[in-house]
Design an enzyme around this catalytic site. Structure first.
Site, PDB file in Angstrom:
ATOM      1  N   GLY A  43     -64.721 -45.004   5.663  1.00  9.63           N
ATOM      2  CA  GLY A  43     -63.644 -44.066   5.376  1.00  9.63           C
ATOM      3  C   GLY A  43     -63.886 -43.143   4.196  1.00  9.63           C
ATOM      4  N   THR A  44     -62.777 -42.663   3.634  1.00 16.97           N
ATOM      5  CA  THR A  44     -62.822 -41.698   2.529  1.00 16.97           C
ATOM      6  C   THR A  44     -63.645 -42.223   1.357  1.00 16.97           C
ATOM      7  OG1 THR A  44     -60.706 -40.704   3.106  1.00 16.97           O
ATOM      8  CG2 THR A  44     -61.409 -40.460   0.827  1.00 16.97           C
ATOM      9  N   LYS A  54     -68.930 -40.784  -7.725  1.00 16.31           N
ATOM     10  CA  LYS A  54     -69.557 -41.536  -8.825  1.00 16.31           C
ATOM     11  C   LYS A  54     -71.070 -41.287  -8.868  1.00 16.31           C
ATOM     12  CE  LYS A  54     -65.453 -42.886  -8.962  1.00 16.31           C
ATOM     13  NZ  LYS A  54     -64.551 -41.854  -8.404  1.00 16.31           N
ATOM     14  N   GLY A 142     -55.395 -43.974   6.443  1.00 18.78           N
ATOM     15  CA  GLY A 142     -55.862 -43.332   5.215  1.00 18.78           C
ATOM     16  C   GLY A 142     -55.162 -42.050   4.837  1.00 18.78           C
ATOM     17  N   ILE A 182     -59.062 -37.089  -9.790  1.00 19.85           N
ATOM     18  CA  ILE A 182     -60.059 -36.304  -9.047  1.00 19.85           C
ATOM     19  C   ILE A 182     -60.431 -35.046  -9.820  1.00 19.85           C
ATOM     20  CG2 ILE A 182     -60.510 -35.043  -6.897  1.00 19.85           C
ATOM     21  CD1 ILE A 182     -58.526 -37.026  -5.528  1.00 19.85           C
ATOM     22  N   GLU A 185     -62.555 -35.892 -12.948  1.00 21.02           N
ATOM     23  CA  GLU A 185     -63.912 -36.340 -12.619  1.00 21.02           C
ATOM     24  C   GLU A 185     -64.796 -35.155 -12.231  1.00 21.02           C
ATOM     25  OE1 GLU A 185     -63.105 -40.977 -11.305  1.00 21.02           O
ATOM     26  OE2 GLU A 185     -63.669 -39.541  -9.752  1.00 21.02           O
ATOM     27  N   GLU A 201     -53.053 -28.005 -14.990  1.00 25.38           N
ATOM     28  CA  GLU A 201     -52.202 -29.170 -14.694  1.00 25.38           C
ATOM     29  C   GLU A 201     -50.744 -28.819 -15.019  1.00 25.38           C
ATOM     30  OE1 GLU A 201     -50.209 -32.118 -13.728  1.00 25.38           O
ATOM     31  OE2 GLU A 201     -52.342 -32.415 -13.320  1.00 25.38           O
ATOM     32  N   VAL A 235     -48.944 -23.374 -10.846  1.00 28.72           N
ATOM     33  CA  VAL A 235     -49.615 -22.233 -10.211  1.00 28.72           C
ATOM     34  C   VAL A 235     -48.588 -21.382  -9.475  1.00 28.72           C
ATOM     35  CG1 VAL A 235     -51.340 -21.575  -8.493  1.00 28.72           C
ATOM     36  CG2 VAL A 235     -51.730 -23.560  -9.932  1.00 28.72           C
ATOM     37  N   HIS A 437     -72.074 -59.431 -29.293  1.00 31.84           N
ATOM     38  CA  HIS A 437     -72.320 -58.319 -30.212  1.00 31.84           C
ATOM     39  C   HIS A 437     -73.767 -57.847 -30.058  1.00 31.84           C
ATOM     40  CE1 HIS A 437     -72.122 -55.926 -33.879  1.00 31.84           C
ATOM     41  NE2 HIS A 437     -73.265 -56.486 -34.267  1.00 31.84           N
TER      42      HIS A 437
END
Length: 460
Positions: A43-44, A54, A142, A182, A185, A201, A235, A437
């Protein structure tokens, strides 16, 4: 002559994360399973989402490392981005995962049907001239990349994430509509590729679903990276020009670029698939379910992006497994969606689990907060990353109810934070654990030490 009918214990419409997870678990539990997918299994997430984005972001990290090698005493330069090479690498990752998944499905004895399926009754799905009759049907069709009213996606100048993942060139400039996961990224990856990026945004912050402190840290990092963004204005109009695209905002500002990426979220794929005709309760295209992913029709369940829960591949996995186990008669526990880890894989990454500070105050009243700045972390200094780890506990010696992180690679730390939240750990208990550490994970331990009243590498 009537169309041939194939019976099964479970018929699944949609082979993405939710659908295939349910198929694998149901087969493992001895059920006969039919898995129907019109495109490719995975799928997606596998083909147009998590995995390819990624891969692009890792390419971006490699590009940044080459460009900035001098900072680390390495005389490296970046001579350019070869998009053919990038796409070959990305597609190779997808192909390997796809083949592995196909093999897994075959090995579990699942009947895989490639084709467009439609729900034709509360227990049957039709594909072409064949009908698959199940004791139970799982809807897992989906989501698709949404647009905004009045904005026409042309696939060249005005594109969605689907098109962005297939670009054969590096654009000189791009406007990204939407500053959620989205949008951020792609902004991050493209900036590393050398693109002049502006994010638009409508809400007051980037990654607006995250804790406000995380949003502000990401905004600060993006400013440092010279990623431009406009917040709090919607927008008004998008028009194509001879050279590219012009975006006009309601506040009167105009932006121009080579292309526009519309990244305003994803909508459910449910239209024309027979759901309403079978009596399934819907809302704005989403299938409505109870806490066990059961619809109002007893023989039908639904999972993944099709239902109004978190649109994350790992949520689809969890929901698919829950449905398979419920149908097998195993005891199941509803998913605590606040307890699901969330990661934005930009540079820096943003990761969280549990409640934001505002949500925690609303739910629990008084809370205590500790923020550990990565400036005090040795591994962060080595990586040259900035950010913070924030822990929220219920006041009066209560458990940790929220963990929020910003910084390079913090997505790899959220699994420990998930255990802290989901096991209702006290900061005093986490503070007793010795973190290795030098690692970024020490920052979580340090924040717990602060809340426990015994800070180590932090000021009181």
């Amino acid at each position: 002559m009537s169309a041939p009918t194939t019976p099964a214990d479970l018929v699944i419409l949609g082979g993405g994360s939710g659908g295939y997870a349910a198929a694998l678990r149901a087969a493992e539990l001895g059920m006969s399973v039919v898995l129907i997918e019109r495109d490719k299994v995975g799928g997606t997430c596998l083909h147009r989402g998590c995995i390819p984005t990624k891969a692009l972001l890792h390419t971006a990290e490699v590009a940044d490392n080459a460009r900035e090698g001098e900072q680390f005493g390495v005389k490296s330069t970046l001579s350019g981005i070869d998009m053919d090479g990038v796409n070959a690498y990305k597609d190779g990752v997808i192909s390997k995962n796809h083949k592995g998944l196909q093999g897994l499905i075959k090995s579990r004895g699942i009947k895989y049907v490639s084709g467009e399926g439609r729900l034709v009754s509360p227990t049957a799905v039709q594909v072409g001239d064949e009908t698959f009759e199940g004791k139970h049907v799982l809807l897992a069709t989906g989501s698709y990349a949404r647009s905004l009213p009045g904005i026409e996606i042309d696939g060249t100048k005005v594109i969605t994430s689907d098109h962005a993942l297939k670009l054969d060139r590096v654009p000189t400039s791009a406007i990204i509509l939407g500053g959620g996961v989205i949008g951020c990224e792609f902004a991050s990856a493209w900036k590393s590729f050398g693109v002049d990026v502006t994010i638009v945004e409508g809400l007051p912050h980037l990654v607006p679903l995250e804790d406000e402190s995380s949003s502000k840290l990401l905004e600060r990092a993006f400013r440092r990276r010279k990623i431009d963004f406009s917040l709090g204005s919607r927008v008004a109009k998008v028009q194509t020009t001879a050279d590219g695209v012009k975006v006009s905002l309601e506040n009167g500002k105009d932006y121009e670029a080579e292309l526009v990426l519309v990244a305003v979220g994803r909508g459910p794929v449910s239209e024309g698939l027979g759901y309403e005709e079978a009596g399934v309760a819907m809302d704005r295209g989403y299938v409505l379910v109870d806490e066990y992913c059961q619809t109002n029709v007893p023989t039908i369940s639904a999972v993944g992006d099709l239902i109004p829960t978190l649109q994350l591949a790992h949520v689809g996995f969890g929901e698919g497994i829950l449905v398979a186990e419920r149908l097998a008669g195993l005891p199941v526990v509803p998913i605590d969606y606040a307890g699901v880890p969330r990661v934005t894989y930009s540079e820096p990454e943003v990761a969280s689990v549990g409640l934001t500070e505002a949500q925690a105050k609303e739910k629990h009243g008084e809370v205590e907060v500790a923020t550990y700045d990565l400036a005090g972390n040795g591994r962060a200094a080595i990586l040259k990353t900035a950010g913070a780890v924030k822990l929220i506990r219920v006041a009066g010696n209560g458990p940790v109810v929220g963990v929020h992180m910003v910084g390079s690679r913090v997505g790899d730390m959220i699994a420990e934070a998930q255990l802290v939240y989901n096991w209702e750990a006290l900061p005093e208990e986490v503070a007793q654990l010795i973190h290795p550490h030098p690692t970024l994970s020490e920052a979580l331990g340090e924040a717990a030490l602060v809340l426990a009243g015994k800070p180590l590498h932090a000021h009181n």
